[in-house]
Design a protein around this motif. Sequence first.
Motif, PDB file in Angstrom:
ATOM      1  N   GLY A  17      -2.689  -4.994  -1.248  1.00 43.96           N
ATOM      2  CA  GLY A  17      -1.770  -5.459  -2.242  1.00 43.96           C
ATOM      3  C   GLY A  17      -2.297  -5.776  -3.712  1.00 43.96           C
ATOM      4  N   PHE A  18      -3.735  -6.087  -3.625  1.00 46.57           N
ATOM      5  CA  PHE A  18      -4.780  -6.277  -4.806  1.00 46.57           C
ATOM      6  C   PHE A  18      -4.945  -5.076  -5.456  1.00 46.57           C
ATOM      7  CE2 PHE A  18      -6.603 -10.296  -2.619  1.00 46.57           C
ATOM      8  CZ  PHE A  18      -5.506 -11.146  -3.147  1.00 46.57           C
ATOM      9  N   LEU A  19      -5.376  -3.988  -4.513  1.00 44.08           N
ATOM     10  CA  LEU A  19      -5.521  -2.789  -5.162  1.00 44.08           C
ATOM     11  C   LEU A  19      -4.225  -2.075  -5.745  1.00 44.08           C
ATOM     12  CD1 LEU A  19      -7.176  -0.133  -5.170  1.00 44.08           C
ATOM     13  CD2 LEU A  19      -6.542   0.630  -2.996  1.00 44.08           C
ATOM     14  N   VAL A  20      -2.967  -2.176  -4.879  1.00 40.48           N
ATOM     15  CA  VAL A  20      -1.886  -1.668  -5.799  1.00 40.48           C
ATOM     16  C   VAL A  20      -1.684  -2.568  -7.282  1.00 40.48           C
ATOM     17  CG1 VAL A  20       0.730  -1.560  -5.483  1.00 40.48           C
ATOM     18  CG2 VAL A  20      -0.706  -1.052  -3.575  1.00 40.48           C
ATOM     19  N   ILE A  21      -2.101  -3.533  -7.308  1.00 34.73           N
ATOM     20  CA  ILE A  21      -1.714  -4.386  -8.398  1.00 34.73           C
ATOM     21  C   ILE A  21      -2.825  -3.603  -9.489  1.00 34.73           C
ATOM     22  CG2 ILE A  21      -1.981  -6.777  -9.851  1.00 34.73           C
ATOM     23  CD1 ILE A  21       0.756  -5.968  -8.211  1.00 34.73           C
ATOM     24  N   ALA A  22      -3.989  -3.565  -9.290  1.00 33.96           N
ATOM     25  CA  ALA A  22      -4.869  -3.034 -10.178  1.00 33.96           C
ATOM     26  C   ALA A  22      -4.589  -1.416 -10.536  1.00 33.96           C
ATOM     27  CB  ALA A  22      -6.475  -2.995  -9.372  1.00 33.96           C
ATOM     28  N   LEU A  23      -4.101  -0.805  -9.558  1.00 34.67           N
ATOM     29  CA  LEU A  23      -3.850   0.442  -9.903  1.00 34.67           C
ATOM     30  C   LEU A  23      -2.424   0.683 -10.717  1.00 34.67           C
ATOM     31  CD1 LEU A  23      -4.148   2.331  -6.624  1.00 34.67           C
ATOM     32  CD2 LEU A  23      -5.825   2.694  -8.585  1.00 34.67           C
ATOM     33  N   ALA A  24      -1.716  -0.191 -10.839  1.00 38.36           N
ATOM     34  CA  ALA A  24      -0.456  -0.389 -11.428  1.00 38.36           C
ATOM     35  C   ALA A  24      -0.671  -0.867 -12.992  1.00 38.36           C
ATOM     36  CB  ALA A  24       0.564  -1.327 -10.952  1.00 38.36           C
ATOM     37  N   ALA A  25      -1.740  -1.875 -13.237  1.00 36.09           N
ATOM     38  CA  ALA A  25      -2.171  -2.410 -14.388  1.00 36.09           C
ATOM     39  C   ALA A  25      -3.062  -1.192 -14.977  1.00 36.09           C
ATOM     40  CB  ALA A  25      -3.047  -3.695 -14.008  1.00 36.09           C
ATOM     41  N   ASN A  26      -3.792  -0.359 -14.346  1.00 31.58           N
ATOM     42  CA  ASN A  26      -4.378   0.759 -14.891  1.00 31.58           C
ATOM     43  C   ASN A  26      -3.437   1.747 -15.547  1.00 31.58           C
ATOM     44  OD1 ASN A  26      -6.955   2.069 -15.377  1.00 31.58           O
ATOM     45  ND2 ASN A  26      -6.186   3.624 -13.833  1.00 31.58           N
ATOM     46  N   ALA A  49      -3.464   8.682 -13.424  1.00 32.68           N
ATOM     47  CA  ALA A  49      -3.549   7.092 -13.078  1.00 32.68           C
ATOM     48  C   ALA A  49      -2.148   6.994 -12.471  1.00 32.68           C
ATOM     49  CB  ALA A  49      -3.446   6.397 -14.427  1.00 32.68           C
ATOM     50  N   ILE A  50      -0.969   7.682 -12.850  1.00 31.25           N
ATOM     51  CA  ILE A  50       0.117   7.359 -12.169  1.00 31.25           C
ATOM     52  C   ILE A  50       0.150   7.759 -10.706  1.00 31.25           C
ATOM     53  CG2 ILE A  50       2.587   8.310 -12.234  1.00 31.25           C
ATOM     54  CD1 ILE A  50       2.274   8.362 -15.397  1.00 31.25           C
ATOM     55  N   ARG A  51      -0.667   8.856 -10.587  1.00 32.83           N
ATOM     56  CA  ARG A  51      -0.562   9.542  -9.099  1.00 32.83           C
ATOM     57  C   ARG A  51      -1.655   8.621  -8.291  1.00 32.83           C
ATOM     58  NH1 ARG A  51       2.956  10.315  -7.241  1.00 32.83           N
ATOM     59  NH2 ARG A  51       1.706  10.952  -5.383  1.00 32.83           N
ATOM     60  N   ALA A  52      -2.710   8.302  -8.718  1.00 34.25           N
ATOM     61  CA  ALA A  52      -3.438   7.342  -7.971  1.00 34.25           C
ATOM     62  C   ALA A  52      -2.783   6.054  -7.361  1.00 34.25           C
ATOM     63  CB  ALA A  52      -4.566   6.877  -8.737  1.00 34.25           C
ATOM     64  N   HIS A  53      -1.794   5.475  -8.250  1.00 30.46           N
ATOM     65  CA  HIS A  53      -1.066   4.410  -8.107  1.00 30.46           C
ATOM     66  C   HIS A  53       0.093   4.938  -6.889  1.00 30.46           C
ATOM     67  CE1 HIS A  53       2.537   1.789  -8.315  1.00 30.46           C
ATOM     68  NE2 HIS A  53       1.736   0.928  -8.238  1.00 30.46           N
ATOM     69  N   ALA A  85     -10.450  -1.131   7.499  1.00 26.57           N
ATOM     70  CA  ALA A  85     -11.519  -0.829   6.793  1.00 26.57           C
ATOM     71  C   ALA A  85     -11.260   0.755   6.313  1.00 26.57           C
ATOM     72  CB  ALA A  85     -12.772  -1.029   7.691  1.00 26.57           C
ATOM     73  N   LEU A  86     -10.818   1.466   7.038  1.00 31.23           N
ATOM     74  CA  LEU A  86     -10.580   2.794   6.999  1.00 31.23           C
ATOM     75  C   LEU A  86      -9.535   3.133   5.822  1.00 31.23           C
ATOM     76  CD1 LEU A  86     -10.623   4.872  10.261  1.00 31.23           C
ATOM     77  CD2 LEU A  86     -12.429   4.964   8.390  1.00 31.23           C
ATOM     78  N   LEU A  87      -8.370   2.381   5.998  1.00 26.18           N
ATOM     79  CA  LEU A  87      -7.375   2.512   5.059  1.00 26.18           C
ATOM     80  C   LEU A  87      -7.701   2.013   3.571  1.00 26.18           C
ATOM     81  CD1 LEU A  87      -4.230   2.983   4.511  1.00 26.18           C
ATOM     82  CD2 LEU A  87      -3.779   0.648   5.147  1.00 26.18           C
ATOM     83  N   LEU A  88      -8.321   0.735   3.601  1.00 24.07           N
ATOM     84  CA  LEU A  88      -8.839   0.217   2.304  1.00 24.07           C
ATOM     85  C   LEU A  88      -9.787   1.145   1.651  1.00 24.07           C
ATOM     86  CD1 LEU A  88      -8.304  -2.202   0.202  1.00 24.07           C
ATOM     87  CD2 LEU A  88     -10.012  -3.429   1.420  1.00 24.07           C
ATOM     88  N   GLY A  89     -10.855   1.403   2.634  1.00 20.03           N
ATOM     89  CA  GLY A  89     -11.896   2.391   1.776  1.00 20.03           C
ATOM     90  C   GLY A  89     -11.496   3.556   1.402  1.00 20.03           C
ATOM     91  N   GLY A  90     -10.552   4.222   2.433  1.00 19.82           N
ATOM     92  CA  GLY A  90     -10.123   5.367   2.040  1.00 19.82           C
ATOM     93  C   GLY A  90      -9.163   5.274   0.613  1.00 19.82           C
ATOM     94  N   ARG A  91      -8.360   4.356   0.448  1.00 19.61           N
ATOM     95  CA  ARG A  91      -7.565   4.403  -0.810  1.00 19.61           C
ATOM     96  C   ARG A  91      -8.479   4.186  -1.900  1.00 19.61           C
ATOM     97  NH1 ARG A  91      -3.401   6.562  -1.177  1.00 19.61           N
ATOM     98  NH2 ARG A  91      -4.905   7.974  -0.099  1.00 19.61           N
ATOM     99  N   LEU A  92      -9.622   3.201  -1.529  1.00 16.22           N
ATOM    100  CA  LEU A  92     -10.481   3.126  -3.070  1.00 16.22           C
ATOM    101  C   LEU A  92     -11.148   4.372  -3.498  1.00 16.22           C
ATOM    102  CD1 LEU A  92     -12.086  -0.590  -1.738  1.00 16.22           C
ATOM    103  CD2 LEU A  92     -10.462   0.098  -3.823  1.00 16.22           C
ATOM    104  N   LEU A  93     -11.506   5.281  -2.401  1.00 19.04           N
ATOM    105  CA  LEU A  93     -12.219   6.493  -2.553  1.00 19.04           C
ATOM    106  C   LEU A  93     -11.069   7.384  -3.169  1.00 19.04           C
ATOM    107  CD1 LEU A  93     -14.043   7.089   0.686  1.00 19.04           C
ATOM    108  CD2 LEU A  93     -15.037   7.082  -1.777  1.00 19.04           C
TER     109      LEU A  93
END
Length: 130
Positions: A17-26, A49-53, A85-93
């Motif tokens: 959820g924090f990652l989604v908000i960070a990407l939306a803010a981006n 940026a739109i596609r990353a989110h 961990a795979l999900l979060l790490g993969g999404r960050l990558l």
Amino acid sequence: MNLVSLPITAIYAALCGFLVIALAANVVRFRLGKKVSLGDGGHKDVNRAIRAHGNTMEYVPLALLLMALLEINGGGDTALHIYGALLLGGRLLYAYGMLVPRSSANPPRQLGIVTSWIVIIGTGIQLLVI
């Protein structure tokens, strides 16, 4: 009333959820910077940026739902932490790969999407066999 507790899925849901908000803010940051109200205005960096989110929003909900079902059905703490961990790490990558332009192959982006697939396929298989 029967209450269900999903403490492991909750951790990864919060972090995603924090990652989604960070990407939306981006996305908002790029749009404001380029004075684009809707869409990407023809700017490649805004589109990235739109596609990353957007890609994160396409994969994370299903992966978290599958993790929650696995946790409810006794899928095992270790497996759930590995999937999370795979999900979060993969999404960050993936986000990094999308937001840092490259002219050729993009290993972070590729690894990011593959890890999301691994989580979805792995949890799906495990749900079918437990």
